[in-house]
Enzyme design. Structure first.
Site, PDB file in Angstrom:
ATOM      1  N   ASP A 116      -0.817  25.754  29.402  1.00 13.37           N
ATOM      2  CA  ASP A 116      -2.148  25.109  29.367  1.00 13.37           C
ATOM      3  C   ASP A 116      -2.053  25.532  30.819  1.00 13.37           C
ATOM      4  OD1 ASP A 116      -1.085  22.730  27.789  1.00 13.37           O
ATOM      5  OD2 ASP A 116      -1.457  21.152  29.234  1.00 13.37           O
ATOM      6  N   ASP A 117      -2.756  25.970  31.434  1.00 13.75           N
ATOM      7  CA  ASP A 117      -3.860  25.907  32.076  1.00 13.75           C
ATOM      8  C   ASP A 117      -4.346  27.920  32.127  1.00 13.75           C
ATOM      9  OD1 ASP A 117      -3.134  23.862  32.952  1.00 13.75           O
ATOM     10  OD2 ASP A 117      -2.207  23.817  34.636  1.00 13.75           O
ATOM     11  N   HIS A 167      -9.279  21.894  27.933  1.00 13.40           N
ATOM     12  CA  HIS A 167      -8.386  21.260  29.058  1.00 13.40           C
ATOM     13  C   HIS A 167      -9.559  21.066  30.459  1.00 13.40           C
ATOM     14  CE1 HIS A 167      -4.747  20.474  31.203  1.00 13.40           C
ATOM     15  NE2 HIS A 167      -4.504  21.074  31.950  1.00 13.40           N
ATOM     16  N   HIS A 171     -10.090  21.357  36.043  1.00 15.14           N
ATOM     17  CA  HIS A 171      -8.743  21.107  36.100  1.00 15.14           C
ATOM     18  C   HIS A 171      -8.557  20.091  37.643  1.00 15.14           C
ATOM     19  CE1 HIS A 171      -4.305  20.986  35.994  1.00 15.14           C
ATOM     20  NE2 HIS A 171      -4.115  21.286  34.576  1.00 15.14           N
ATOM     21  N   HIS A 262       3.782  25.825  30.400  1.00 16.51           N
ATOM     22  CA  HIS A 262       2.277  26.194  30.608  1.00 16.51           C
ATOM     23  C   HIS A 262       2.349  27.840  30.777  1.00 16.51           C
ATOM     24  CE1 HIS A 262       2.639  22.061  32.635  1.00 16.51           C
ATOM     25  NE2 HIS A 262       1.581  22.430  32.832  1.00 16.51           N
TER      26      HIS A 262
HETATM   27 ZN   LIG Z   1      -2.935  21.714  33.262  1.00 17.60          ZN
END
Ligand SMILES: [Zn+2]
Length: 300
Positions: A116-117, A167, A171, A262
């Site tokens: 993620d991210d 995503h 965020h 991540h």
């Molecule tokens: Zn995230």
């Protein structure tokens, strides 16, 4: 052991490449034949000169026409295959649903790694290198405002066969109005598509928050909301050790699990350090790795 889903993917890709080469060779050899032997069609001896010439051009035109048609069909086929490869759709039963893991037929030892991210110029290239070395495909849930700054990394992720999920753009964790939620998802989806050609039906809410308006918009738009069943807790960054990160991921890893990791959003050096060890442990446990779309396609 080779991952069956990778094999299918590689098989599709090689079919596409072969088709492209055949098309290219056919066009090349036809132009060579035509330039070497302009009298490609042999006219019947009892035709007069005018008829012979008409007959020749008709037959040559016919051949060119056929070849053009084949070539166009091949191009259309290639475009279709490429579009399929770049569309991370989900089966109907998962559209608009929230998924944490799959219960798989015969408890198939299959697992999905998710990151993620990102993308992040620091971490993502290292993660991609490890995945390539291990011959593993994963799923990246990317943040729009970060995607904007790393178009090449986005292209690399897709070119190397990984799946992409949405995503959000910013965020953030606050409450969203329907129109603000729409903006978060749609701007991100549009940018992903512009940069990579990918259309994704996967959404992961920031911090896994299910009730701040983002998920209800995503579900209304038939996204599959992809949560996780094994949390490495690598988001604890400074507070976590590499062995603990690996233990966290392994503790809940089982057939059909989705593992949360991540590649962006902070210092992810521990994730990078842990990743090869985590993969080795999972491989030793007999697991094969799939992307989230592949996991959703597996029989239950
Ligand atoms: Zn995230």
């Amino acid at each position: 052991m080779a991952n069956p889903y990778q094999l299918v993917w590689q098989y599709k890709l090689s079919i596409s490449l072969i088709a492209a080469m055949v098309g290219f060779m056919a066009s090349l050899s036809m132009s060579v034949v035509r330039s070497v032997n302009p009298k490609l069609a042999i006219p019947s001896p009892n035709l007069n000169q005018q008829e012979r010439s008409n007959s020749q051009s008709l037959q040559i035109n016919g051949l060119i026409g056929d070849q053009k048609e084949i070539y166009e069909k091949m191009l259309a086929y290639l475009a279709e295959e490429e579009a399929k490869r770049l569309t991370f759709s989900v089966p109907v039963q998962f559209q608009g649903k929230t998924i944490r893991s799959r219960v798989l037929k015969n408890n198939a030892k299959v697992i999905a790694l998710t990151f993620d991210d990102g993308p992040s110029s620091q971490t993502t290239p290292q993660v991609l290198d490890i995945l390539k070395r291990e011959n593993i495909k994963a799923t990246f849930f990317v943040v729009g405002k970060t995607v904007k700054n790393h178009p090449q990394l986005m292209k690399q992720i897709v070119a190397e066969g990984h799946a992409i999920g949405n995503h959000t753009w910013n965020h953030q964790y606050h409450q969203y109005s329907p129109s603000a939620a729409a903006r978060e998802l749609e701007t991100t989806a549009t940018l992903i598509h512009q940069l990579t050609g990918v259309k994704t039906a996967l959404f992961r809410p920031p911090a896994g928050i299910l009730d701040n308006g983002l998920v209800s918009y995503a579900q209304q738009k038939k996204y599959a909301v992809i949560m996780w069943s094994a949390d490495s807790k690598d988001w604890q960054s400074r507070r976590i050790t590499v062995p603990k990160l690996i233990d966290n991921a392994l503790q809940d890893a089982q057939s059909g699990s989705i593992i949360l990791l991540h590649d962006g959003g902070g210092d992810r050096s521990k994730t990078v350090e842990a990743l090869p060890k985590l993969i080795t442990k999972l491989k030793q446990g007999g697991y094969q790795f799939v992307t989230v779309p592949e996991l959703l396609d597996m029989p239950d």
